[in-house]
Design an enzyme around this catalytic site. Structure first.
Site, mmCIF file in Angstrom:
data_model
loop_
_atom_site.group_PDB
_atom_site.id
_atom_site.type_symbol
_atom_site.label_atom_id
_atom_site.label_comp_id
_atom_site.label_asym_id
_atom_site.label_seq_id
_atom_site.Cartn_x
_atom_site.Cartn_y
_atom_site.Cartn_z
ATOM 1 N N LYS A 52 0.793 4.079 -2.831
ATOM 2 C CA LYS A 52 0.366 5.437 -2.488
ATOM 3 C C LYS A 52 1.466 6.454 -2.798
ATOM 4 C CE LYS A 52 -3.869 5.039 -1.180
ATOM 5 N NZ LYS A 52 -4.875 5.402 -2.215
ATOM 6 N N TYR A 107 0.837 -1.209 0.000
ATOM 7 C CA TYR A 107 0.000 0.000 0.000
ATOM 8 C C TYR A 107 0.876 1.266 0.000
ATOM 9 C CZ TYR A 107 -3.927 2.924 1.785
ATOM 10 O OH TYR A 107 -4.892 3.873 1.978
HETATM 11 P P1 NAI Z 1 -13.810 2.616 1.334
HETATM 12 O O1 NAI Z 1 -13.507 1.162 1.386
HETATM 13 O O2 NAI Z 1 -14.913 3.128 2.196
HETATM 14 O O3 NAI Z 1 -14.110 3.068 -0.149
HETATM 15 C C1 NAI Z 1 -13.325 2.643 -1.231
HETATM 16 C C2 NAI Z 1 -14.245 2.338 -2.389
HETATM 17 O O4 NAI Z 1 -13.448 1.967 -3.520
HETATM 18 C C3 NAI Z 1 -15.198 1.170 -2.115
HETATM 19 O O5 NAI Z 1 -16.539 1.581 -2.333
HETATM 20 C C4 NAI Z 1 -14.761 0.104 -3.092
HETATM 21 O O6 NAI Z 1 -15.839 -0.697 -3.585
HETATM 22 C C5 NAI Z 1 -14.136 0.927 -4.190
HETATM 23 N N1 NAI Z 1 -13.198 0.152 -4.999
HETATM 24 C C6 NAI Z 1 -12.263 -0.704 -4.561
HETATM 25 N N2 NAI Z 1 -11.604 -1.256 -5.587
HETATM 26 C C7 NAI Z 1 -12.136 -0.724 -6.723
HETATM 27 C C8 NAI Z 1 -11.875 -0.894 -8.105
HETATM 28 N N3 NAI Z 1 -10.944 -1.739 -8.535
HETATM 29 N N4 NAI Z 1 -12.599 -0.180 -8.980
HETATM 30 C C9 NAI Z 1 -13.557 0.679 -8.562
HETATM 31 N N5 NAI Z 1 -13.870 0.861 -7.248
HETATM 32 C C10 NAI Z 1 -13.157 0.174 -6.345
HETATM 33 O O7 NAI Z 1 -12.443 3.373 1.683
HETATM 34 P P2 NAI Z 1 -12.090 4.936 1.898
HETATM 35 O O8 NAI Z 1 -11.511 5.071 3.252
HETATM 36 O O9 NAI Z 1 -13.206 5.791 1.519
HETATM 37 O O10 NAI Z 1 -10.878 5.071 0.883
HETATM 38 C C11 NAI Z 1 -10.877 5.920 -0.239
HETATM 39 C C12 NAI Z 1 -9.451 6.199 -0.625
HETATM 40 O O11 NAI Z 1 -8.794 6.922 0.405
HETATM 41 C C13 NAI Z 1 -8.614 4.945 -0.880
HETATM 42 O O12 NAI Z 1 -7.771 5.160 -1.975
HETATM 43 C C14 NAI Z 1 -7.808 4.823 0.397
HETATM 44 O O13 NAI Z 1 -6.619 4.112 0.184
HETATM 45 C C15 NAI Z 1 -7.583 6.281 0.719
HETATM 46 N N6 NAI Z 1 -7.242 6.546 2.117
HETATM 47 C C16 NAI Z 1 -8.183 6.445 3.092
HETATM 48 C C17 NAI Z 1 -7.843 6.734 4.390
HETATM 49 C C18 NAI Z 1 -8.842 6.746 5.466
HETATM 50 O O14 NAI Z 1 -8.492 7.148 6.583
HETATM 51 N N7 NAI Z 1 -10.078 6.344 5.216
HETATM 52 C C19 NAI Z 1 -6.459 7.051 4.782
HETATM 53 C C20 NAI Z 1 -5.573 7.196 3.659
HETATM 54 C C21 NAI Z 1 -5.957 6.924 2.390
#
Ligand code: NAI
Length: 306
Positions: free
Chosen positions: A168, A164
């Site tokens: 990132k 990851y």
């Molecule tokens: P989440 O799991 O709630 O949402 C991520 C969404 O991406 C999900 O709805 C999932 O179905 C979708 N997804 C996954 N693989 C996919 C693909 N191949 N094609 C299309 N959609 C896909 O997670 P969250 O927290 O909202 O994460 C959003 C972004 O923020 C991610 O890139 C994560 O790595 C990043 N992030 C989040 C943090 C946090 O504190 N929540 C911290 C640092 C980064």
């Protein structure tokens, strides 16, 4: 409070918009007049499964609030199809928020090649495919706003997240160069490192902390960076719980042996100086970086040899 920023007439693609942060970005842009492609594969946190429910739900929410949105259920690895959805339904693409993400945490000793590859494919290849498909349309129009989503794990490292962190940090590198290549075409590219309560973070954070970290507290920055009035490009921001800050590289004045012969023991002797951040500088470009390295060195660039 400033005038409300509107996105009327703009077409936004938000990847992974069925949950968490992507959902918050999509709802905000949709409420402010953008036509939104709500992309979500509908899988689980580890990249398994598939469902149209997550994207459909967010499209319904945007429409119920009077906005304009369409769902797309492709993986970001099929970036061309996601951009095609924007072209078919809304006739263009102005904004891309690369947000889709999953986790496959394990210590490096136990990490499988599949864990490594899948994380690369969703985060890096996915952002490449979506952005690469949108890029010619933005260039032709002379307009584009792109946001990448990195993580503190990428910037600082985090136990159990080599895959990851690699992905990132890769997105930051991608954004840095896209900002340079897009500059003359009014394409601005920035990166956010969010912290928010979501499926991804609920496994590692206590409930009361998750409550204070609403995804809605991250969306305003992503939306601002996506607005036509925002000229920022090539920058990196940490954001969460209302906190907003910009990051930059810092470099020590260092030590230059400048052509004298030197060995590891000389490096050891100068170690404190090499690591002394007093009077540090903040190189902003590859040119500024090279200047210090090349000081006192006959320029290879003038000799047609490089
Ligand atoms: P989440 O799991 O709630 O949402 C991520 C969404 O991406 C999900 O709805 C999932 O179905 C979708 N997804 C996954 N693989 C996919 C693909 N191949 N094609 C299309 N959609 C896909 O997670 P969250 O927290 O909202 O994460 C959003 C972004 O923020 C991610 O890139 C994560 O790595 C990043 N992030 C989040 C943090 C946090 O504190 N929540 C911290 C640092 C980064």
């Amino acid at each position: 409070m400033g005038d409300e920023l509107r996105y009327d007439g703009r077409v936004a693609i938000v990847t992974g918009a069925g949950n968490g942060l992507g959902r918050a970005h999509a709802l905000l842009l949709g409420a402010r007049g953008a036509s939104v492609v709500v992309n979500d594969l509908g899988g689980d946190v580890h990249g398994g499964g598939k469902s149209s429910a997550a994207a459909d739900q967010v499209v319904a929410e945007i429409k119920a609030a009077g906005g304009n949105a369409v769902a797309n259920y492709d993986s970001v690895e099929d970036g061309g199809s996601i951009v095609q959805t924007a072209l078919d339904h809304f006739g263009g693409v102005d904004i891309v928020i690369n947000n889709a993400g999953i986790l496959r945490d394990s210590s490096f000793a136990k990490m499988s090649a599949d864990d490594w590859d899948l994380i690369y494919r969703v985060h890096v290849l996915g952002a490449f495919r979506v952005t690469h498909a949108a890029w010619p349309h933005m260039r032709n129009k002379g307009y584009g706003r792109i946001v990448m989503t990195t993580s503190a794990a990428g910037i600082y490292g985090n136990f159990g997240q080599t895959n990851y962190s690699m992905a990132k940090m890769g997105l930051i590198g991608m954004a840095n160069t896209l900002a340079i290549e897009g500059a003359s075409k009014n394409i601005r590219v920035n990166t956010i490192a969010p912290l928010a309560g979501s499926r991804i973070s609920e496994t590692v954070m206590p409930p009361q902390m998750l409550e204070a970290l609403k995804p809605e507290y991250v969306a305003p920055l992503a939306a601002y960076l996506s607005h036509e009035s925002c000229e920022e490009s090539g920058s990196l921001f940490e954001v969460g719980a209302g906190f907003h800050a910009k990051l930059r590289w810092e470099r020590t004045v260092g030590h230059h042996f400048q052509g004298k012969s030197f060995g590891p023991e000389d490096v050891a002797e100068k170690w404190a100086e090499i690591g002394d951040f007093n009077d540090a500088t903040y190189p902003k470009s590859i040119g500024e970086s090279l200047m210090s390295i090349l000081q006192g060195v006959a320029s290879p660039f003038g000799q047609g040899k490089n």
